[in-house]
Write a protein that holds these residues in place. Structure first.
Motif, PDB file in Angstrom:
ATOM      1  N   PRO A   1       0.830  -1.212   0.000  1.00 24.84           N
ATOM      2  CA  PRO A   1       0.000   0.000   0.000  1.00 24.84           C
ATOM      3  C   PRO A   1       0.858   1.253   0.000  1.00 24.84           C
ATOM      4  O   PRO A   1       1.848   1.365   0.728  1.00 24.84           O
ATOM      5  CB  PRO A   1      -0.805  -0.125   1.296  1.00 24.84           C
ATOM      6  N   ALA A   2       0.457   2.206  -0.826  1.00 25.31           N
ATOM      7  CA  ALA A   2       1.151   3.501  -0.891  1.00 25.31           C
ATOM      8  C   ALA A   2       0.102   4.601  -0.966  1.00 25.31           C
ATOM      9  O   ALA A   2      -0.921   4.453  -1.632  1.00 25.31           O
ATOM     10  CB  ALA A   2       2.070   3.564  -2.103  1.00 25.31           C
ATOM     11  N   VAL A   3       0.346   5.698  -0.269  1.00 29.90           N
ATOM     12  CA  VAL A   3      -0.547   6.849  -0.347  1.00 29.90           C
ATOM     13  C   VAL A   3      -0.046   7.789  -1.431  1.00 29.90           C
ATOM     14  O   VAL A   3       1.158   7.913  -1.666  1.00 29.90           O
ATOM     15  CB  VAL A   3      -0.650   7.587   1.000  1.00 29.90           C
ATOM     16  N   ILE A   4      -0.984   8.431  -2.113  1.00 28.35           N
ATOM     17  CA  ILE A   4      -0.662   9.457  -3.092  1.00 28.35           C
ATOM     18  C   ILE A   4      -1.646  10.587  -2.861  1.00 28.35           C
ATOM     19  O   ILE A   4      -2.846  10.352  -2.718  1.00 28.35           O
ATOM     20  CB  ILE A   4      -0.715   8.900  -4.524  1.00 28.35           C
ATOM     21  N   VAL A   5      -1.149  11.818  -2.796  1.00 25.97           N
ATOM     22  CA  VAL A   5      -1.981  12.869  -2.212  1.00 25.97           C
ATOM     23  C   VAL A   5      -1.838  14.197  -2.951  1.00 25.97           C
ATOM     24  O   VAL A   5      -0.733  14.637  -3.254  1.00 25.97           O
ATOM     25  CB  VAL A   5      -1.645  13.040  -0.707  1.00 25.97           C
ATOM     26  N   ALA A   6      -2.997  14.769  -3.258  1.00 26.51           N
ATOM     27  CA  ALA A   6      -3.054  16.138  -3.772  1.00 26.51           C
ATOM     28  C   ALA A   6      -3.176  17.065  -2.570  1.00 26.51           C
ATOM     29  O   ALA A   6      -4.181  17.065  -1.873  1.00 26.51           O
ATOM     30  CB  ALA A   6      -4.245  16.307  -4.713  1.00 26.51           C
ATOM     31  N   VAL A   7      -2.138  17.835  -2.312  1.00 25.92           N
ATOM     32  CA  VAL A   7      -2.067  18.707  -1.135  1.00 25.92           C
ATOM     33  C   VAL A   7      -2.408  20.130  -1.548  1.00 25.92           C
ATOM     34  O   VAL A   7      -1.809  20.680  -2.475  1.00 25.92           O
ATOM     35  CB  VAL A   7      -0.659  18.665  -0.512  1.00 25.92           C
ATOM     36  N   SER A   8      -3.361  20.736  -0.847  1.00 22.86           N
ATOM     37  CA  SER A   8      -3.774  22.107  -1.160  1.00 22.86           C
ATOM     38  C   SER A   8      -3.802  22.946   0.106  1.00 22.86           C
ATOM     39  O   SER A   8      -4.145  22.444   1.187  1.00 22.86           O
ATOM     40  CB  SER A   8      -5.158  22.098  -1.809  1.00 22.86           C
ATOM     41  N   ASP A   9      -3.469  24.232  -0.053  1.00 16.49           N
ATOM     42  CA  ASP A   9      -3.625  25.172   1.064  1.00 16.49           C
ATOM     43  C   ASP A   9      -4.912  25.975   0.919  1.00 16.49           C
ATOM     44  O   ASP A   9      -5.118  26.972   1.603  1.00 16.49           O
ATOM     45  CB  ASP A   9      -2.413  26.107   1.165  1.00 16.49           C
ATOM     46  N   GLY A  10      -5.773  25.529   0.013  1.00 12.97           N
ATOM     47  CA  GLY A  10      -7.027  26.209  -0.243  1.00 12.97           C
ATOM     48  C   GLY A  10      -7.014  27.002  -1.525  1.00 12.97           C
ATOM     49  O   GLY A  10      -8.047  27.177  -2.172  1.00 12.97           O
ATOM     50  N   GLU A  11      -5.837  27.480  -1.913  1.00 16.12           N
ATOM     51  CA  GLU A  11      -5.705  28.278  -3.130  1.00 16.12           C
ATOM     52  C   GLU A  11      -4.731  27.660  -4.134  1.00 16.12           C
ATOM     53  O   GLU A  11      -4.848  27.880  -5.332  1.00 16.12           O
ATOM     54  CB  GLU A  11      -5.225  29.699  -2.785  1.00 16.12           C
ATOM     55  N   ARG A  12      -3.760  26.882  -3.615  1.00 16.94           N
ATOM     56  CA  ARG A  12      -2.697  26.353  -4.457  1.00 16.94           C
ATOM     57  C   ARG A  12      -2.573  24.839  -4.267  1.00 16.94           C
ATOM     58  O   ARG A  12      -3.031  24.275  -3.276  1.00 16.94           O
ATOM     59  CB  ARG A  12      -1.370  27.028  -4.114  1.00 16.94           C
ATOM     60  N   LEU A  13      -1.924  24.193  -5.246  1.00 12.75           N
ATOM     61  CA  LEU A  13      -1.682  22.760  -5.214  1.00 12.75           C
ATOM     62  C   LEU A  13      -0.185  22.507  -5.087  1.00 12.75           C
ATOM     63  O   LEU A  13       0.622  23.109  -5.810  1.00 12.75           O
ATOM     64  CB  LEU A  13      -2.206  22.103  -6.487  1.00 12.75           C
ATOM     65  N   LEU A  14       0.192  21.615  -4.176  1.00  8.27           N
ATOM     66  CA  LEU A  14       1.591  21.274  -3.948  1.00  8.27           C
ATOM     67  C   LEU A  14       1.988  20.111  -4.857  1.00  8.27           C
ATOM     68  O   LEU A  14       1.410  19.038  -4.795  1.00  8.27           O
ATOM     69  CB  LEU A  14       1.792  20.875  -2.481  1.00  8.27           C
ATOM     70  N   LEU A  15       2.992  20.344  -5.689  1.00  9.31           N
ATOM     71  CA  LEU A  15       3.491  19.317  -6.593  1.00  9.31           C
ATOM     72  C   LEU A  15       5.013  19.255  -6.516  1.00  9.31           C
ATOM     73  O   LEU A  15       5.671  20.259  -6.249  1.00  9.31           O
ATOM     74  CB  LEU A  15       3.080  19.605  -8.040  1.00  9.31           C
ATOM     75  N   GLY A  16       5.554  18.058  -6.751  1.00  3.26           N
ATOM     76  CA  GLY A  16       7.003  17.889  -6.744  1.00  3.26           C
ATOM     77  C   GLY A  16       7.459  17.115  -7.965  1.00  3.26           C
ATOM     78  O   GLY A  16       6.650  16.551  -8.708  1.00  3.26           O
ATOM     79  N   ARG A  17       8.777  17.073  -8.165  1.00  4.91           N
ATOM     80  CA  ARG A  17       9.323  16.339  -9.303  1.00  4.91           C
ATOM     81  C   ARG A  17      10.602  15.607  -8.902  1.00  4.91           C
ATOM     82  O   ARG A  17      11.365  16.058  -8.036  1.00  4.91           O
ATOM     83  CB  ARG A  17       9.602  17.243 -10.491  1.00  4.91           C
ATOM     84  N   GLN A  18      10.817  14.460  -9.553  1.00  3.56           N
ATOM     85  CA  GLN A  18      12.049  13.714  -9.402  1.00  3.56           C
ATOM     86  C   GLN A  18      12.985  14.058 -10.552  1.00  3.56           C
ATOM     87  O   GLN A  18      12.546  14.413 -11.651  1.00  3.56           O
ATOM     88  CB  GLN A  18      11.758  12.217  -9.375  1.00  3.56           C
ATOM     89  N   SER A  19      14.266  13.930 -10.314  1.00  2.35           N
ATOM     90  CA  SER A  19      15.259  14.354 -11.306  1.00  2.35           C
ATOM     91  C   SER A  19      15.198  13.526 -12.585  1.00  2.35           C
ATOM     92  O   SER A  19      15.595  13.993 -13.649  1.00  2.35           O
ATOM     93  CB  SER A  19      16.663  14.274 -10.702  1.00  2.35           C
ATOM     94  N   SER A  20      14.685  12.283 -12.500  1.00  2.19           N
ATOM     95  CA  SER A  20      14.646  11.405 -13.670  1.00  2.19           C
ATOM     96  C   SER A  20      13.468  11.700 -14.594  1.00  2.19           C
ATOM     97  O   SER A  20      13.397  11.153 -15.693  1.00  2.19           O
ATOM     98  CB  SER A  20      14.564   9.938 -13.214  1.00  2.19           C
ATOM     99  N   TRP A  21      12.538  12.554 -14.178  1.00  4.22           N
ATOM    100  CA  TRP A  21      11.354  12.833 -14.980  1.00  4.22           C
ATOM    101  C   TRP A  21      11.670  13.789 -16.122  1.00  4.22           C
ATOM    102  O   TRP A  21      12.668  14.524 -16.076  1.00  4.22           O
ATOM    103  CB  TRP A  21      10.253  13.428 -14.105  1.00  4.22           C
ATOM    104  N   PRO A  22      10.803  13.817 -17.141  1.00  8.22           N
ATOM    105  CA  PRO A  22      10.973  14.809 -18.206  1.00  8.22           C
ATOM    106  C   PRO A  22      10.975  16.227 -17.643  1.00  8.22           C
ATOM    107  O   PRO A  22      10.332  16.502 -16.625  1.00  8.22           O
ATOM    108  CB  PRO A  22       9.751  14.570 -19.103  1.00  8.22           C
ATOM    109  N   ALA A  23      11.683  17.103 -18.287  1.00  5.48           N
ATOM    110  CA  ALA A  23      11.763  18.492 -17.835  1.00  5.48           C
ATOM    111  C   ALA A  23      10.377  19.092 -17.681  1.00  5.48           C
ATOM    112  O   ALA A  23       9.482  18.826 -18.487  1.00  5.48           O
ATOM    113  CB  ALA A  23      12.587  19.304 -18.835  1.00  5.48           C
ATOM    114  N   ARG A  24      10.195  19.854 -16.603  1.00  8.63           N
ATOM    115  CA  ARG A  24       8.980  20.618 -16.316  1.00  8.63           C
ATOM    116  C   ARG A  24       7.836  19.763 -15.763  1.00  8.63           C
ATOM    117  O   ARG A  24       6.805  20.313 -15.402  1.00  8.63           O
ATOM    118  CB  ARG A  24       8.476  21.368 -17.563  1.00  8.63           C
ATOM    119  N   ARG A  25       7.992  18.438 -15.696  1.00  8.79           N
ATOM    120  CA  ARG A  25       6.893  17.605 -15.210  1.00  8.79           C
ATOM    121  C   ARG A  25       6.900  17.548 -13.682  1.00  8.79           C
ATOM    122  O   ARG A  25       7.926  17.256 -13.056  1.00  8.79           O
ATOM    123  CB  ARG A  25       6.960  16.192 -15.768  1.00  8.79           C
TER     124      ARG A  25
END
Length: 310
Positions: free
Chosen positions: A167-191
């Protein structure tokens, strides 16, 4: 038949498309009777499915293969479709069947009909487990497979082993106005994508959400809500999707993420538009997760304002 988005996700249907028919797994006579007209997904050693020239599923009938479900190398029984047809998977090397192409699981999730992609996902996950569980973890004895491929029993201590799902959790994190997103170095640029991580022993799902978000981004989760799940057979996870309400903390990165940041709805919607119409992509701005993943489903729900009020 065009594939539906989120090929492994069935948020819109509680009823599964495949009856796994557990009661048949211990009935060799019944499985042998189903075998001649059954569809058989053939996987090579690397987990690629045999396909035609267009990389569409190439699944022979059981009658096209030698022997029965046990005689051709212990085929794994996957279940019955809505028409009552049985489906199995089998190592391609155990047959003489030839096909001109191969398809990997990600390609199938994008291009195959949902039912076929889900069958492939199930078959690949079981194959991966069988390939890596040859000996008992308690005594080292050799394992033998039973119940049409779904049970491994030690030949020395009789300990039983079953396919593992992490089991793994995956989560869309919001402060009410914005969405928190991250990227790994191996991903395509800008993703960028949503935060995810495995559940640790003795931990609730909600605790895992708060811990993973804090560890990876430094953002403190206030509370979270479960939305849906997706099998993720790369190789054997179950992604449990959440929306989380968080403090508007300053983001810091961790060893797992190259970058993480807050994005506005306008930025996320612009990324959706660029994907829908590549001519709009000027090489700048956010790219979001592909549509085969639950990460993208969570992002789309948040962008549409349909994510538990976040």
């Amino acid at each position: 038949m065009a594939p539906a988005p989120y090929a492994f996700v069935e948020h819109d249907a509680i009823r599964a498309q495949l009856d796994r028919a557990d009661h048949l797994r211990d009935d060799p006579a019944a499985l042998s009777a189903l075998w001649p007209e059954a569809g058989v997904i053939l996987l090579d050693h690397d987990g690629l499915a045999l396909a035609d020239e267009q990389r569409r599923l190439c699944a022979p009938r059981g009658t096209d293969l030698t022997g029965g479900p046990g005689g051709v190398g212990a085929a794994v029984f996957l279940g019955l479709d809505a028409q009552g047809r049985a489906w199995f998977c089998l190592d391609a090397e155990l047959t003489a069947f030839q096909a001109p192409g191969r398809s990997d699981l990600r390609g199938a999730a994008t291009h195959w009909p949902r039912f076929e992609a889900a069958l492939f996902a199930q078959a690949r996950a079981v194959q991966h487990w069988r390939q890596r569980h040859r000996h008992c973890g308690a005594c080292g004895g050799a394992l033998q497979f039973h119940k049409a491929g779904w049970l491994a029993r030690c030949t020395q201590c009789a300990l039983e082993h079953y396919p593992r799902t992490d089991p793994a959790v995956i989560v869309a994190v919001s402060d009410g106005e914005r969405l928190l997103l991250g990227r790994q170095s191996s991903w395509p640029a800008r993703r960028y994508s949503t935060v995810a991580g495995f559940v640790e022993p003795g931990e609730t799902l909600e605790q895992a959400v708060a811990r993973e978000v804090l560890e990876e981004t430094g953002v403190r989760v206030r509370h979270c809500q479960y939305l849906g799940s997706q099998p993720w057979p790369f190789p054997g996870s179950l992604m449990l999707g959440f929306i989380a309400h968080a403090h508007p903390d300053e983001v810091r990165t961790s060893d797992e993420l190259e970058d993480a940041r807050w994005f506005t709805r306008e930025e996320v919607r612009a990324a959706q538009a660029r994907e829908a119409d590549p001519s709009l992509d000027d090489g700048e701005g956010l790219l979001v997760s592909p549509r085969l993943s639950i990460a993208r489903w969570l992002i789309d729900r948040w962008a549409a304002g349909d994510a538990g009020g976040a």
